[in-house]
Design a protein around this motif. Sequence first.
Motif, PDB file in Angstrom:
ATOM      1  N   PHE A  73       0.832  -1.198   0.000  1.00 26.65           N
ATOM      2  CA  PHE A  73       0.000   0.000   0.000  1.00 26.65           C
ATOM      3  C   PHE A  73       0.872   1.255   0.000  1.00 26.65           C
ATOM      4  CE2 PHE A  73      -2.353   3.403   2.111  1.00 26.65           C
ATOM      5  CZ  PHE A  73      -3.490   3.448   1.322  1.00 26.65           C
ATOM      6  N   ALA A  74       1.951   1.233   0.776  1.00 26.22           N
ATOM      7  CA  ALA A  74       2.820   2.411   0.882  1.00 26.22           C
ATOM      8  C   ALA A  74       3.323   2.847  -0.490  1.00 26.22           C
ATOM      9  CB  ALA A  74       3.995   2.111   1.813  1.00 26.22           C
ATOM     10  N   ASN A  75       3.802   1.900  -1.274  1.00 24.25           N
ATOM     11  CA  ASN A  75       4.331   2.230  -2.607  1.00 24.25           C
ATOM     12  C   ASN A  75       3.222   2.734  -3.530  1.00 24.25           C
ATOM     13  OD1 ASN A  75       6.816   1.381  -1.722  1.00 24.25           O
ATOM     14  ND2 ASN A  75       6.618  -0.657  -2.607  1.00 24.25           N
ATOM     15  N   PHE A  76       2.069   2.082  -3.458  1.00 28.66           N
ATOM     16  CA  PHE A  76       0.939   2.456  -4.309  1.00 28.66           C
ATOM     17  C   PHE A  76       0.448   3.869  -3.971  1.00 28.66           C
ATOM     18  CE2 PHE A  76      -3.678   1.442  -5.600  1.00 28.66           C
ATOM     19  CZ  PHE A  76      -3.431   1.678  -6.942  1.00 28.66           C
ATOM     20  N   PHE A  77       0.305   4.149  -2.674  1.00 34.22           N
ATOM     21  CA  PHE A  77      -0.146   5.466  -2.225  1.00 34.22           C
ATOM     22  C   PHE A  77       0.869   6.538  -2.620  1.00 34.22           C
ATOM     23  CE2 PHE A  77      -0.488   8.480   1.572  1.00 34.22           C
ATOM     24  CZ  PHE A  77      -1.408   9.295   0.954  1.00 34.22           C
ATOM     25  N   LYS A  78       2.161   6.275  -2.415  1.00 39.37           N
ATOM     26  CA  LYS A  78       3.194   7.257  -2.758  1.00 39.37           C
ATOM     27  C   LYS A  78       3.181   7.561  -4.252  1.00 39.37           C
ATOM     28  CE  LYS A  78       8.106   8.245  -2.378  1.00 39.37           C
ATOM     29  NZ  LYS A  78       9.401   7.795  -1.891  1.00 39.37           N
ATOM     30  N   MET A  79       3.068   6.510  -5.077  1.00 43.47           N
ATOM     31  CA  MET A  79       3.043   6.706  -6.527  1.00 43.47           C
ATOM     32  C   MET A  79       1.823   7.534  -6.941  1.00 43.47           C
ATOM     33  SD  MET A  79       2.488   3.943  -9.570  1.00 43.47           S
ATOM     34  CE  MET A  79       0.803   3.737  -9.048  1.00 43.47           C
ATOM     35  N   ARG A  80       0.648   7.187  -6.397  1.00 44.49           N
ATOM     36  CA  ARG A  80      -0.581   7.885  -6.777  1.00 44.49           C
ATOM     37  C   ARG A  80      -0.546   9.340  -6.286  1.00 44.49           C
ATOM     38  NH1 ARG A  80      -5.505   6.826  -5.763  1.00 44.49           N
ATOM     39  NH2 ARG A  80      -6.208   7.065  -7.879  1.00 44.49           N
ATOM     40  N   PHE A  81      -0.038   9.557  -5.072  1.00 46.96           N
ATOM     41  CA  PHE A  81       0.026  10.917  -4.539  1.00 46.96           C
ATOM     42  C   PHE A  81       0.991  11.765  -5.357  1.00 46.96           C
ATOM     43  CE2 PHE A  81       1.321  14.028  -1.125  1.00 46.96           C
ATOM     44  CZ  PHE A  81       0.132  14.735  -1.137  1.00 46.96           C
ATOM     45  N   ASN A  82       2.139  11.190  -5.701  1.00 45.36           N
ATOM     46  CA  ASN A  82       3.114  11.891  -6.533  1.00 45.36           C
ATOM     47  C   ASN A  82       2.488  12.254  -7.887  1.00 45.36           C
ATOM     48  OD1 ASN A  82       5.983  12.745  -6.977  1.00 45.36           O
ATOM     49  ND2 ASN A  82       5.757  11.289  -8.654  1.00 45.36           N
ATOM     50  N   ASN A  83       1.821  11.289  -8.521  1.00 42.03           N
ATOM     51  CA  ASN A  83       1.179  11.551  -9.822  1.00 42.03           C
ATOM     52  C   ASN A  83       0.107  12.631  -9.707  1.00 42.03           C
ATOM     53  OD1 ASN A  83       2.805   9.599 -10.942  1.00 42.03           O
ATOM     54  ND2 ASN A  83       1.214   8.031 -10.998  1.00 42.03           N
ATOM     55  N   HIS A  84      -0.646  12.609  -8.613  1.00 42.51           N
ATOM     56  CA  HIS A  84      -1.699  13.608  -8.398  1.00 42.51           C
ATOM     57  C   HIS A  84      -1.098  15.012  -8.292  1.00 42.51           C
ATOM     58  CE1 HIS A  84      -5.544  15.158  -6.977  1.00 42.51           C
ATOM     59  NE2 HIS A  84      -4.902  15.744  -5.985  1.00 42.51           N
ATOM     60  N   ILE A  85      -0.036  15.133  -7.511  1.00 45.19           N
ATOM     61  CA  ILE A  85       0.611  16.436  -7.334  1.00 45.19           C
ATOM     62  C   ILE A  85       1.196  16.926  -8.658  1.00 45.19           C
ATOM     63  CG2 ILE A  85       2.503  17.651  -6.165  1.00 45.19           C
ATOM     64  CD1 ILE A  85       0.015  17.002  -4.400  1.00 45.19           C
ATOM     65  N   VAL A  86       1.837  16.037  -9.390  1.00 44.04           N
ATOM     66  CA  VAL A  86       2.408  16.414 -10.694  1.00 44.04           C
ATOM     67  C   VAL A  86       1.285  16.866 -11.641  1.00 44.04           C
ATOM     68  CG1 VAL A  86       3.594  15.508 -12.737  1.00 44.04           C
ATOM     69  CG2 VAL A  86       4.493  15.024 -10.459  1.00 44.04           C
ATOM     70  N   SER A  87       0.138  16.210 -11.596  1.00 50.17           N
ATOM     71  CA  SER A  87      -1.004  16.616 -12.428  1.00 50.17           C
ATOM     72  C   SER A  87      -1.499  18.006 -12.047  1.00 50.17           C
ATOM     73  CB  SER A  87      -2.149  15.617 -12.296  1.00 50.17           C
ATOM     74  OG  SER A  87      -1.785  14.384 -12.840  1.00 50.17           O
ATOM     75  N   LEU A  88      -1.539  18.292 -10.750  1.00 48.26           N
ATOM     76  CA  LEU A  88      -1.948  19.631 -10.303  1.00 48.26           C
ATOM     77  C   LEU A  88      -0.959  20.693 -10.788  1.00 48.26           C
ATOM     78  CD1 LEU A  88      -3.104  18.930  -6.624  1.00 48.26           C
ATOM     79  CD2 LEU A  88      -4.552  19.419  -8.600  1.00 48.26           C
ATOM     80  N   ILE A  89       0.323  20.376 -10.720  1.00 51.53           N
ATOM     81  CA  ILE A  89       1.349  21.317 -11.184  1.00 51.53           C
ATOM     82  C   ILE A  89       1.201  21.552 -12.686  1.00 51.53           C
ATOM     83  CG2 ILE A  89       3.837  21.604 -11.555  1.00 51.53           C
ATOM     84  CD1 ILE A  89       4.221  20.106  -8.847  1.00 51.53           C
ATOM     85  N   ARG A  90       0.978  20.473 -13.439  1.00 51.37           N
ATOM     86  CA  ARG A  90       0.786  20.625 -14.895  1.00 51.37           C
ATOM     87  C   ARG A  90      -0.426  21.485 -15.202  1.00 51.37           C
ATOM     88  NH1 ARG A  90       1.971  14.434 -16.073  1.00 51.37           N
ATOM     89  NH2 ARG A  90       4.190  14.566 -16.448  1.00 51.37           N
ATOM     90  N   ALA A  91      -1.507  21.282 -14.451  1.00 50.81           N
ATOM     91  CA  ALA A  91      -2.719  22.079 -14.676  1.00 50.81           C
ATOM     92  C   ALA A  91      -2.448  23.552 -14.399  1.00 50.81           C
ATOM     93  CB  ALA A  91      -3.858  21.568 -13.800  1.00 50.81           C
ATOM     94  N   GLN A  92      -1.706  23.838 -13.326  1.00 46.44           N
ATOM     95  CA  GLN A  92      -1.378  25.229 -13.024  1.00 46.44           C
ATOM     96  C   GLN A  92      -0.509  25.841 -14.121  1.00 46.44           C
ATOM     97  OE1 GLN A  92       0.387  25.490  -9.105  1.00 46.44           O
ATOM     98  NE2 GLN A  92      -1.629  25.554  -8.121  1.00 46.44           N
ATOM     99  N   ARG A  93       0.441  25.068 -14.598  1.00 43.25           N
ATOM    100  CA  ARG A  93       1.319  25.586 -15.652  1.00 43.25           C
ATOM    101  C   ARG A  93       0.562  25.795 -16.955  1.00 43.25           C
ATOM    102  NH1 ARG A  93       6.755  22.039 -14.435  1.00 43.25           N
ATOM    103  NH2 ARG A  93       7.398  23.245 -12.620  1.00 43.25           N
TER     104      ARG A  93
END
Length: 190
Positions: A73-93
């Motif tokens: 779960f730890a790896n899955f959550f970290k990957m999904r959270f990282n992807n979510h944050i990167v998506s938010l950054i892309r949307a802002q850019r």
Amino acid sequence: MTVSVEKDLIVRVKNHNDSDALQLLIQKYQPMIDNMHNMYWLNGYDKSDWYQESYIVCYETCQKFDGTQGSRFANFFKMRFNNHIVSLIRAQRAAKRAVNVEACSYEELLLNSESILEFLHKPAPRTMDLINHLEMLIEDLSDLELAAFQVILGDLSMQDVCERLNCTDQQLIRAASRCKTKISRRLNEM
């Protein structure tokens, strides 16, 4: 926290929408969440916004997690959270790039022999699009969340809203956090 306790928490979140279990999971992964907060920067996001995003992603991860394949779960959550944050950054850019594309320099105005006063009296390009998008962004906000949005914009004071809607400062702050989350989610959907 043992693996069996973690699995129990995940099941409680997944099957019973248990917010206490979700909070315990977030507490367990707080160092990872704080690490990412230090790695990435999101415009307008304070620590509470960051944690709100982590709650959302953790909840969604619990819904999708299937530990039968040996994944953690730890790896899955970290990957999904990282992807979510990167998506938010892309949307802002992307939003920033869109604004830059629409921008017009003062020199361009002079080349077109247009005075600044004439330019200022013209309607902004795509104003109706902006109004429609804004209406879509706020259409599912509750009355308290809408009032919190007006506080964020500076149209109303916290004290006025709390008196008018008979709520506490904390309730209004939580409503503002929910408002930001809903608007961010809507922007990502667009």
